[in-house]
Scaffold this motif. Sequence first.
Motif: not given
Length: 153
Positions: A37-46
């Motif tokens: 989830c952290w990786n997905r959310t970070k990707r959406l921010f990036d």
Amino acid sequence: MTELDATDRKILRALQNDGRLSNAELAKFVGLSAAACWNRTKRLFDLRVIQGVHARIDPAAVQRPVLVLVGVVLDRSTQESFALFESAARELPQVLECVLVAGDVDYFLKVRVRDLNAFNVFHSEKILGLPNVRQVRTFFVMNEVKLDGQLLF
């Protein structure tokens, strides 16, 4: 254009509803491990799909209860006049939003002020002094019906 899958969309909907969700709560809600989830959310921010997380503040609590929509007509329609106006409008803290529109006006400004007198001063000292302003149309908001709209997808 970024391709979003069903899990990305679920994350976005959840964060639109409550931007204060912890990663653990969000992961549980969307059915992922905390790390995934952290990786997905970070990707959406990036990718700038998520452009920020903000608190919605009661305007009356910070002495800005009066909402005014201001239509602005510029004296010329050129890229240079638009750029000058937009640059100057960005610098005014009372302007919450500034949008270029098609129609009878060139721009709409969403402005928050303390009271009618504060708007009068802002209008005469700031709005009329913006570059290339020919005409201003002012609309005082009588009732704020819906201010928490969310993107539906």
